[in-house]
Design a protein around this motif. Structure first.
Motif, PDB file in Angstrom:
ATOM      1  N   PHE A 199       0.955  -1.213   0.122  1.00  0.00           N
ATOM      2  CA  PHE A 199       0.053  -0.140   0.085  1.00  0.00           C
ATOM      3  C   PHE A 199       1.102   1.179   0.093  1.00  0.00           C
ATOM      4  O   PHE A 199       2.162   1.284   0.222  1.00  0.00           O
ATOM      5  N   THR A 200       0.390   2.507  -0.421  1.00  0.00           N
ATOM      6  CA  THR A 200       0.900   3.558  -0.349  1.00  0.00           C
ATOM      7  C   THR A 200       0.449   4.264   0.823  1.00  0.00           C
ATOM      8  O   THR A 200      -0.711   4.632   1.011  1.00  0.00           O
ATOM      9  N   TYR A 201       1.280   4.891   1.616  1.00  0.00           N
ATOM     10  CA  TYR A 201       0.897   5.584   2.863  1.00  0.00           C
ATOM     11  C   TYR A 201       0.705   7.260   2.494  1.00  0.00           C
ATOM     12  O   TYR A 201       1.730   7.740   2.111  1.00  0.00           O
ATOM     13  N   ASN A 202      -0.510   7.724   2.672  1.00  0.00           N
ATOM     14  CA  ASN A 202      -0.705   9.124   2.114  1.00  0.00           C
ATOM     15  C   ASN A 202      -0.534  10.113   3.415  1.00  0.00           C
ATOM     16  O   ASN A 202      -0.543  11.335   3.221  1.00  0.00           O
ATOM     17  N   GLY A 203      -0.535   9.666   4.885  1.00  0.00           N
ATOM     18  CA  GLY A 203      -0.129  10.535   5.795  1.00  0.00           C
ATOM     19  C   GLY A 203      -1.183  10.456   7.038  1.00  0.00           C
ATOM     20  O   GLY A 203      -2.300  10.086   6.650  1.00  0.00           O
ATOM     21  N   ASP A 204      -0.776  10.916   8.163  1.00  0.00           N
ATOM     22  CA  ASP A 204      -1.623  10.759   9.427  1.00  0.00           C
ATOM     23  C   ASP A 204      -2.827  11.390   9.491  1.00  0.00           C
ATOM     24  O   ASP A 204      -3.881  11.434  10.045  1.00  0.00           O
ATOM     25  N   ASP A 205      -2.708  12.734   8.662  1.00  0.00           N
ATOM     26  CA  ASP A 205      -3.837  13.878   8.558  1.00  0.00           C
ATOM     27  C   ASP A 205      -4.716  13.783   7.562  1.00  0.00           C
ATOM     28  O   ASP A 205      -5.735  14.337   7.196  1.00  0.00           O
ATOM     29  N   LYS A 206      -4.464  12.514   6.696  1.00  0.00           N
ATOM     30  CA  LYS A 206      -5.495  12.377   5.405  1.00  0.00           C
ATOM     31  C   LYS A 206      -6.491  11.525   5.650  1.00  0.00           C
ATOM     32  O   LYS A 206      -6.525  10.444   6.592  1.00  0.00           O
ATOM     33  N   VAL A 208      -8.180   9.630   3.407  1.00  0.00           N
ATOM     34  CA  VAL A 208      -7.728   8.320   3.101  1.00  0.00           C
ATOM     35  C   VAL A 208      -6.204   7.991   3.343  1.00  0.00           C
ATOM     36  O   VAL A 208      -5.418   8.805   2.821  1.00  0.00           O
ATOM     37  N   GLN A 209      -6.098   7.534   4.518  1.00  0.00           N
ATOM     38  CA  GLN A 209      -4.711   7.306   5.038  1.00  0.00           C
ATOM     39  C   GLN A 209      -3.702   6.419   4.360  1.00  0.00           C
ATOM     40  O   GLN A 209      -2.584   6.636   4.375  1.00  0.00           O
ATOM     41  N   ALA A 210      -4.492   5.451   3.586  1.00  0.00           N
ATOM     42  CA  ALA A 210      -3.605   4.601   2.731  1.00  0.00           C
ATOM     43  C   ALA A 210      -4.100   4.266   1.482  1.00  0.00           C
ATOM     44  O   ALA A 210      -5.427   4.269   1.374  1.00  0.00           O
ATOM     45  N   THR A 211      -3.511   3.910   0.392  1.00  0.00           N
ATOM     46  CA  THR A 211      -4.034   3.615  -0.830  1.00  0.00           C
ATOM     47  C   THR A 211      -3.533   2.108  -1.034  1.00  0.00           C
ATOM     48  O   THR A 211      -2.336   1.986  -1.151  1.00  0.00           O
ATOM     49  N   LEU A 212      -4.349   0.876  -1.092  1.00  0.00           N
ATOM     50  CA  LEU A 212      -4.092  -0.352  -1.326  1.00  0.00           C
ATOM     51  C   LEU A 212      -3.870  -0.536  -2.673  1.00  0.00           C
ATOM     52  O   LEU A 212      -4.505   0.247  -3.693  1.00  0.00           O
ATOM     53  N   HIS A 213      -2.775  -1.478  -3.041  1.00  0.00           N
ATOM     54  CA  HIS A 213      -2.332  -1.722  -4.440  1.00  0.00           C
ATOM     55  C   HIS A 213      -3.267  -3.092  -4.899  1.00  0.00           C
ATOM     56  O   HIS A 213      -2.662  -4.079  -4.787  1.00  0.00           O
ATOM     57  N   LEU A 214      -4.459  -2.528  -5.263  1.00  0.00           N
ATOM     58  CA  LEU A 214      -5.329  -3.636  -5.879  1.00  0.00           C
ATOM     59  C   LEU A 214      -5.770  -3.025  -7.047  1.00  0.00           C
ATOM     60  O   LEU A 214      -5.665  -2.227  -7.528  1.00  0.00           O
ATOM     61  N   ASN A 215      -6.362  -3.984  -7.925  1.00  0.00           N
ATOM     62  CA  ASN A 215      -6.873  -3.927  -9.393  1.00  0.00           C
ATOM     63  C   ASN A 215      -8.167  -3.333  -9.099  1.00  0.00           C
ATOM     64  O   ASN A 215      -9.069  -4.038  -8.116  1.00  0.00           O
ATOM     65  N   GLY A 216      -8.653  -2.669 -10.181  1.00  0.00           N
ATOM     66  CA  GLY A 216      -9.907  -2.268  -9.857  1.00  0.00           C
ATOM     67  C   GLY A 216     -10.217  -0.793  -9.873  1.00  0.00           C
ATOM     68  O   GLY A 216      -8.903   0.074  -9.733  1.00  0.00           O
ATOM     69  N   HIS A 217     -11.171  -0.292  -9.392  1.00  0.00           N
ATOM     70  CA  HIS A 217     -11.676   1.011  -9.392  1.00  0.00           C
ATOM     71  C   HIS A 217     -10.826   1.651  -8.078  1.00  0.00           C
ATOM     72  O   HIS A 217     -10.689   1.143  -7.203  1.00  0.00           O
ATOM     73  N   ASP A 218     -10.615   3.079  -8.093  1.00  0.00           N
ATOM     74  CA  ASP A 218      -9.935   3.888  -7.151  1.00  0.00           C
ATOM     75  C   ASP A 218     -10.585   3.757  -5.759  1.00  0.00           C
ATOM     76  O   ASP A 218      -9.918   3.459  -4.738  1.00  0.00           O
ATOM     77  N   ILE A 219     -12.136   3.401  -5.859  1.00  0.00           N
ATOM     78  CA  ILE A 219     -12.767   3.694  -4.643  1.00  0.00           C
ATOM     79  C   ILE A 219     -12.402   2.368  -3.662  1.00  0.00           C
ATOM     80  O   ILE A 219     -12.442   2.115  -2.688  1.00  0.00           O
TER      81      ILE A 219
END
Length: 304
Positions: A199-206, A208-219
């Motif tokens: 996953f990509t960590y986006n920050g404590d104050d976000k 959406v704190q992290a973004t998983l590396h999954l196939n498919g739609h952003d949501i």
């Protein structure tokens, strides 16, 4: 109208689902004599009958006739929104508004409202619908919708319209709930809900704190911050569609119990069916605390 409090009221609930309306009536202290439910999903019916065994199931709304019912005091429902939501605004197969196969069932609600002539009514639907459809419903029901976001009552962002002739006070104080208020401790969460993926960590104050590396739609990739609200729960049957949180440095799916808490449904209310069915019916359901707030403004004669 004055209702004998010893007798209670007769309720007709269309598109009843797992009977969130009945939970709200009980929570508000409204005495119910007969609760008639129109629902076709066997899993939702199973959950309803387990929790409220006296519920009178009527089957499909298309087959319900006023002549077969006693005098109805309160008619409630949340007609299907699949053809109304802005989530399908660019999908020509689904975005047919009230002309759509599912959302067009609003007209069955309108038919039964006209036939039963209850003293009070409530209709719920998505906040993100086309103005054309909102105005049509408003004209048909003769009342302006109340726009209430569940985030005032729970840790979930859920913007909804409520058409009702109950005199509701919209001066609502935000209870301030966030995900950490309803989430289980990490050591209480079964291993099947945790992701073992990059996953990509986006920050404590976000949010959406992290973004998983999954196939498919952003949501599907969004992992929420425990210090913020959940996005709107939607019907889903598993996979990667469940809402997610970042906890103890890892990503995981919310559990069905946490979905219940986001909808302010009693803990374990939906036990007895598979997790996928629990997620599905909770995503389709109402935020109970919003409905009980509305019902709290029914006349005192309706209260226990």
């Amino acid at each position: 109208m004055s209702v004998d409090i010893k007798k209670g009221i007769n309720v007709l609930s269309l598109f009843d689902g797992m009977s969130c309306g009945q939970i709200a009536l009980e929570k508000t202290g409204i005495k119910v004599d007969n609760y008639f439910a129109s629902e076709i999903d066997k899993h939702a019916i199973k959950v309803t009958q387990h929790n409220f065994p006296k519920t009178i199931q009527l089957g499909s709304v298309i087959d319900v006739k006023a002549k077969d019912l006693p005098k109805i005091d309160l008619c409630i429902g949340g007609s299907p929104c699949q053809n109304l939501s802005l989530a399908v605004i660019n999908n020509i197969r689904h975005n047919k508004g009230l002309d759509g196969e599912k959302s067009g069932l609003f007209y069955e609600y309108l038919r039964l409202l006209t036939e039963t002539k209850p003293k009070y009514f409530l209709l719920e639907n998505v906040g993100g619908m086309r103005t054309k459809d909102k105005d049509l419903i408003t004209e048909a029901l003769g009342v302006e919708p109340l726009q209430i976001n569940s985030n005032l009552f729970s840790a979930q962002d859920r913007d909804r319209y409520y058409w009702t002739n109950i005199p509701v006070d919209l001066n609502i104080k935000d209870k301030g709930f966030v995900l950490k208020d309803i989430c289980l401790n990490a050591d209480e969460v079964d291993a099947k809900f945790w992701y073992d993926k990059e996953f990509t960590y986006n920050g404590d104050d976000k949010k959406v704190q992290a973004t998983l590396h999954l196939n498919g739609h952003d949501i599907l990739k969004r992992v929420n911050n425990l210090n913020d609200k959940s996005a709107t729960l939607t019907c889903c049957r598993g996979g990667n569609l469940q809402k997610k949180v970042f906890q103890n440095g890892k990503c995981r799916k919310l559990t069905p119990l946490e979905y219940e808490r986001l909808q302010t449904v009693p803990d374990n209310y939906t036990l007895g069916v598979s997790d996928s069915q629990r997620y599905n019916m909770l995503g389709n359901g109402w935020t109970v605390s919003v409905i009980s707030h509305i019902f709290s403004f029914l006349p005192i004669d309706y209260k226990l």
